[in-house]
Design a protein around this motif. Sequence first.
Motif, short mmCIF file in Angstrom:
data_model
loop_
_atom_site.label_atom_id
_atom_site.label_comp_id
_atom_site.label_asym_id
_atom_site.label_seq_id
_atom_site.Cartn_x
_atom_site.Cartn_y
_atom_site.Cartn_z
N ASP A 67 0.82 -1.21 0.00
CA ASP A 67 0.00 0.00 0.00
C ASP A 67 0.86 1.27 0.00
OD1 ASP A 67 -2.29 -1.53 0.08
OD2 ASP A 67 -2.51 -1.42 2.26
N ALA A 68 2.08 1.16 0.48
CA ALA A 68 2.96 2.33 0.56
C ALA A 68 3.57 2.63 -0.81
CB ALA A 68 4.07 2.07 1.57
N PRO A 69 3.85 3.90 -1.09
CA PRO A 69 4.51 4.25 -2.36
C PRO A 69 5.83 3.51 -2.50
CG PRO A 69 3.69 6.22 -1.27
CD PRO A 69 3.54 5.09 -0.29
N GLU A 70 6.13 3.05 -3.69
CA GLU A 70 7.36 2.29 -3.94
C GLU A 70 8.60 3.09 -3.55
OE1 GLU A 70 9.62 -0.15 -7.55
OE2 GLU A 70 7.82 1.05 -7.95
N ARG A 71 8.58 4.37 -3.86
CA ARG A 71 9.74 5.23 -3.55
C ARG A 71 10.00 5.26 -2.05
NH1 ARG A 71 9.93 11.33 -3.13
NH2 ARG A 71 12.03 11.98 -3.68
N LEU A 72 8.94 5.32 -1.25
CA LEU A 72 9.09 5.36 0.20
C LEU A 72 9.67 4.05 0.71
CD1 LEU A 72 8.43 7.51 2.36
CD2 LEU A 72 6.26 6.34 2.75
N PRO A 97 15.56 22.09 12.82
CA PRO A 97 14.74 22.57 11.70
C PRO A 97 13.64 21.59 11.33
CG PRO A 97 16.84 21.80 10.90
CD PRO A 97 16.94 21.79 12.40
N PRO A 98 12.47 22.08 10.98
CA PRO A 98 11.35 21.18 10.62
C PRO A 98 11.63 20.34 9.39
CG PRO A 98 10.79 23.47 10.15
CD PRO A 98 12.05 23.49 10.95
N SER A 99 12.43 20.83 8.46
CA SER A 99 12.72 20.06 7.25
C SER A 99 13.45 18.75 7.56
CB SER A 99 13.53 20.89 6.26
OG SER A 99 14.69 21.39 6.88
N LEU A 100 14.27 18.77 8.60
CA LEU A 100 15.01 17.56 9.00
C LEU A 100 14.07 16.54 9.64
CD1 LEU A 100 17.65 16.00 9.42
CD2 LEU A 100 17.94 17.25 11.57
N THR A 101 13.30 16.97 10.60
CA THR A 101 12.40 16.03 11.29
C THR A 101 11.33 15.52 10.34
OG1 THR A 101 11.07 17.88 12.12
CG2 THR A 101 12.82 17.05 13.54
N THR A 102 10.85 16.38 9.45
CA THR A 102 9.82 15.95 8.50
C THR A 102 10.34 14.85 7.60
OG1 THR A 102 8.75 18.12 8.51
CG2 THR A 102 8.28 16.70 6.65
N MET A 103 11.55 15.01 7.10
CA MET A 103 12.13 13.99 6.22
C MET A 103 12.35 12.67 6.97
SD MET A 103 15.70 14.06 4.03
CE MET A 103 16.67 14.53 5.48
N MET A 104 12.98 12.73 8.13
CA MET A 104 13.30 11.50 8.84
C MET A 104 12.07 10.84 9.45
SD MET A 104 17.04 12.44 10.50
CE MET A 104 17.41 10.72 10.91
N ASP A 105 11.03 11.62 9.72
CA ASP A 105 9.79 11.07 10.25
C ASP A 105 8.98 10.28 9.22
OD1 ASP A 105 9.90 11.71 12.93
OD2 ASP A 105 8.89 13.64 12.72
N GLN A 106 9.39 10.32 7.97
CA GLN A 106 8.70 9.51 6.95
C GLN A 106 8.90 8.02 7.21
OE1 GLN A 106 6.97 10.99 4.47
NE2 GLN A 106 7.70 13.09 4.74
N PHE A 107 9.91 7.68 8.04
CA PHE A 107 10.30 6.28 8.22
C PHE A 107 10.21 5.90 9.69
CE2 PHE A 107 12.66 8.41 4.86
CZ PHE A 107 12.21 7.71 3.76
N PRO A 108 9.89 4.64 9.98
CA PRO A 108 9.69 4.20 11.37
C PRO A 108 11.01 3.94 12.08
CG PRO A 108 9.42 2.34 9.90
CD PRO A 108 9.62 3.55 9.01
N PRO A 109 10.99 3.87 13.40
CA PRO A 109 12.21 3.53 14.15
C PRO A 109 12.84 2.22 13.69
CG PRO A 109 10.54 4.38 15.63
CD PRO A 109 9.87 4.24 14.30
N ALA A 110 12.04 1.28 13.22
CA ALA A 110 12.60 0.01 12.74
C ALA A 110 13.57 0.20 11.59
CB ALA A 110 11.47 -0.93 12.33
N SER A 111 13.41 1.26 10.81
CA SER A 111 14.32 1.53 9.70
C SER A 111 15.69 1.98 10.20
CB SER A 111 13.74 2.59 8.77
OG SER A 111 12.54 2.15 8.17
N TYR A 112 15.72 2.63 11.35
CA TYR A 112 16.95 3.22 11.88
C TYR A 112 17.60 2.39 12.99
CZ TYR A 112 14.99 7.56 9.85
OH TYR A 112 14.46 8.51 9.02
N ALA A 113 16.87 1.47 13.57
CA ALA A 113 17.24 0.86 14.84
C ALA A 113 18.65 0.28 14.88
CB ALA A 113 16.24 -0.23 15.21
N PHE A 114 19.35 0.58 15.99
CA PHE A 114 20.67 0.05 16.34
C PHE A 114 21.82 0.60 15.49
CE2 PHE A 114 17.72 -3.53 17.36
CZ PHE A 114 17.78 -3.41 18.73
N ARG A 115 21.53 1.53 14.60
CA ARG A 115 22.61 2.10 13.81
C ARG A 115 23.20 3.31 14.53
NH1 ARG A 115 21.44 -2.26 11.84
NH2 ARG A 115 21.31 -2.66 9.60
#
Length: 215
Positions: A67-72, A97-115
């Motif tokens: 259901d999610a866009p392929e690009r995302l 800045p809001p542009s930073l949080t907005t971009m990174m908030d597109q993805f869940p913690p599972a995408s970033y975890a432990f890195r």
Amino acid sequence: MAPLAAAGLHFILFLGSVRENRNADRVKNYLVNSLAKYNVSVTVFDPRELNYTKVIQPLHYYEKPEDAPERLRNLSDVIRKADGHIVVTPEYHSAIPPSLTTMMDQFPPASYAFRPAAIVSYSKGRFGGIRAATHLRTWLSELSLVHIPSVLAIPKVEEAITKEGKTTNKLVLEFTDALLGELVWFARAIKTHAQVRPLQYKGKAHFGGDKLSSG
């Protein structure tokens, strides 16, 4: 001190500004130049180029992967496979800045975890964006990233770094070496351990599953 060999590592560089005539580009050029001697490949996530200026529906709010866009989904895979991250932030009204949080908030913690994540802040003034860097520590933890102890804060960035990403500022060079050496150390340690015992994310749900790639 010679740079720690880091063959095979891949980092993502997140930029935090979409403004015209932004200083983020000179900092980006400087960091890409600096990473070259560590033999680290880099992908830049630029909110201006990605056109992520607002969150309509983040990846993890879709019921099914298809259901999610392929690009995302593809960008999330890039984040999950990275060995470490560098988050570059200016300071707007003593905050992130809001542009930073907005971009990174597109993805869940599972995408970033432990890195591992390194924070690089900058400003036109004398404090180098350190207040935004302090805010980022808490926020990056919420994304399940492991922020490393060192921070690179660059004051008077237009004097310290050229548009081409060059500097002769001894303090900037010294703190850059400390930051990148630390990030490489954490990235190699986590990657090596994950090959023996795959990392298991136990946090917020994500339709992609809990088992993380070891990179």
